[in-house]
Write an enzyme that holds these catalytic residues in place. Structure first.
Site, mmCIF file in Angstrom:
data_model
loop_
_atom_site.group_PDB
_atom_site.id
_atom_site.type_symbol
_atom_site.label_atom_id
_atom_site.label_comp_id
_atom_site.label_asym_id
_atom_site.label_seq_id
_atom_site.Cartn_x
_atom_site.Cartn_y
_atom_site.Cartn_z
ATOM 1 N N ASP A 33 0.818 -1.225 0.000
ATOM 2 C CA ASP A 33 0.000 0.000 0.000
ATOM 3 C C ASP A 33 0.849 1.272 0.000
ATOM 4 O OD1 ASP A 33 1.053 -0.008 2.530
ATOM 5 O OD2 ASP A 33 -0.869 -0.007 3.597
ATOM 6 N N GLY A 34 2.172 1.114 -0.072
ATOM 7 C CA GLY A 34 3.045 2.289 -0.153
ATOM 8 C C GLY A 34 3.663 2.692 1.178
ATOM 9 N N HIS A 122 17.946 26.412 9.866
ATOM 10 C CA HIS A 122 17.711 27.782 9.399
ATOM 11 C C HIS A 122 17.598 28.749 10.585
ATOM 12 C CE1 HIS A 122 16.562 31.050 6.897
ATOM 13 N NE2 HIS A 122 15.414 31.193 7.531
ATOM 14 N N LYS A 184 16.959 41.029 1.053
ATOM 15 C CA LYS A 184 16.053 40.196 0.241
ATOM 16 C C LYS A 184 14.618 40.328 0.734
ATOM 17 C CE LYS A 184 15.612 35.626 0.883
ATOM 18 N NZ LYS A 184 16.091 34.234 0.931
HETATM 19 C C1 R5P Z 1 16.061 31.823 3.697
HETATM 20 O O1 R5P Z 1 16.152 32.868 4.314
HETATM 21 C C2 R5P Z 1 17.238 30.929 3.495
HETATM 22 O O2 R5P Z 1 18.369 31.398 4.128
HETATM 23 C C3 R5P Z 1 17.527 30.739 2.025
HETATM 24 O O3 R5P Z 1 17.934 31.982 1.473
HETATM 25 C C4 R5P Z 1 16.315 30.256 1.316
HETATM 26 O O4 R5P Z 1 15.818 29.108 1.933
HETATM 27 C C5 R5P Z 1 16.634 29.961 -0.132
HETATM 28 O O5 R5P Z 1 15.446 29.601 -0.759
HETATM 29 P P1 R5P Z 1 15.300 29.661 -2.330
HETATM 30 O O6 R5P Z 1 16.428 28.872 -2.918
HETATM 31 O O7 R5P Z 1 13.960 29.053 -2.572
HETATM 32 O O8 R5P Z 1 15.342 31.105 -2.725
#
Ligand code: R5P
Length: 287
Positions: A33-34, A122, A184
């Site tokens: 079933d996976g 992160h 960003k």
């Molecule tokens: C976000 O703040 C992380 O540090 C990376 O910059 C992010 O996860 C990169 O994601 P993507 O490659 O989708 O731009």
């Protein structure tokens, strides 16, 4: 004894060699079933290290199964190494009604382990979501290793301010260079706006440093800005090569002179091993 998740075998092999520990035989399969099936072979040990990047929902389930199999086999001391911890970017409820997914998954992982080690999550705050002692390993300095020895007036660039400490780690290990960061703004899951800084990159070699490359949008926007400003060469380094969809070819199209990642996720670019840094953490008692 090292027990590897299916997606982390290269790193597990390197870690076993670094620590001079045996690798447990593990069978990975699926039921009709996976649903996932794992089976741990004979192990005569009471201590084990499970190495499993939770790169997918399946990898999460498989990790929980491996932890349970270890307990069933009578292994008393289990350390769980999450080279890449999935869902770690959902470390808070950003909108009302959302879960703190990193915490939910940490709670599940907690039940089968006595210690957790993870590599460059992160947000370092995710460590607090674990009940057993949790250690964060910094593998970023290793990313300086494959860079050419004679970079021209190198600039170590964070594509957003959150990655500045990583850029500094790589620069410090490389030994020379300037640190800079762009601003960003993420507009959607796979589109970002980059606001370059005032730094003059014309004629400089630039090393862009980030923790994760997922869609590749952040990196390709940063590369484009650097190319427009006359950067001599652009190298890209990251800890976790998540590489969603066409991320890898997006980077190639943007134009790069080198791409290096660690083996927390197994990709062709994952030529830098996090094993030495993890081994050091394993040899150290958690604080
Ligand atoms: C976000 O703040 C992380 O540090 C990376 O910059 C992010 O996860 C990169 O994601 P993507 O490659 O989708 O731009």
């Amino acid at each position: 004894m090292i027990i590897s998740g299916a997606a982390s075998q290269t790193l597990a092999v390197r870690l076993a060699a670094t620590l001079d520990e045996p690798l447990a035989p593990v069978e990975y399969d699926r039921f009709p079933d996976g649903e996932l099936y794992v089976r741990l072979g004979e192990t005569a040990t009471d201590r084990a290290v499970i190495v499993a990047s939770t790169v997918s929902s399946d990898a999460h389930i498989e990790l929980l199964e491996l932890q349970d199999a270890a307990r069933e086999a009578g292994i008393e001391q289990v350390t769980t190494v999450l080279p890449y911890m999935g869902y770690a970017r959902q470390d808070k409820a950003f909108k009302r009604g959302e879960p703190v997914s990193a915490r939910a998954l940490a709670r599940a992982i907690d039940t089968g382990t006595d210690r957790v080690i993870t590599v460059n999550p992160h947000e370092p705050g995710v460590r607090e979501f674990f009940d057993p002692p949790a250690t964060i390993v910094d593998a970023a300095p290793q990313l300086a290793g494959p860079l050419p020895e004679e970079l021209t007036a190198p600039v170590f660039l964070a594509p957003d301010t959150g990655a500045t400490s990583l850029a500094r780690s790589v620069r410090d290990r490389y030994g020379t260079g300037t640190i800079d960061a762009f601003e960003k703004t993420r507009e959607t899951g796979d589109t970002v706006q980059i606001e370059p800084s005032e730094i003059d990159v014309a004629g400089h070699d630039v090393v862009i440093v980030d923790d994760i490359i997922a869609t590749g949008s952040t990196m390709s926007a940063a590369i484009e800005a650097l190319t427009d400003r006359g950067a001599r060469r652009v190298f890209v380094v990251c800890v976790h090569a998540v590489f969603v969809n066409d991320a890898r070819s997006k980077l190639a199209r943007a134009g790069i002179d080198g791409l290096y990642a660690t083996d927390t996720i197994e990709r062709a670019a994952s030529t830098v091993s996090a094993a030495p840094a993890i081994a050091t953490a394993l040899r150290t008692q958690p604080a």
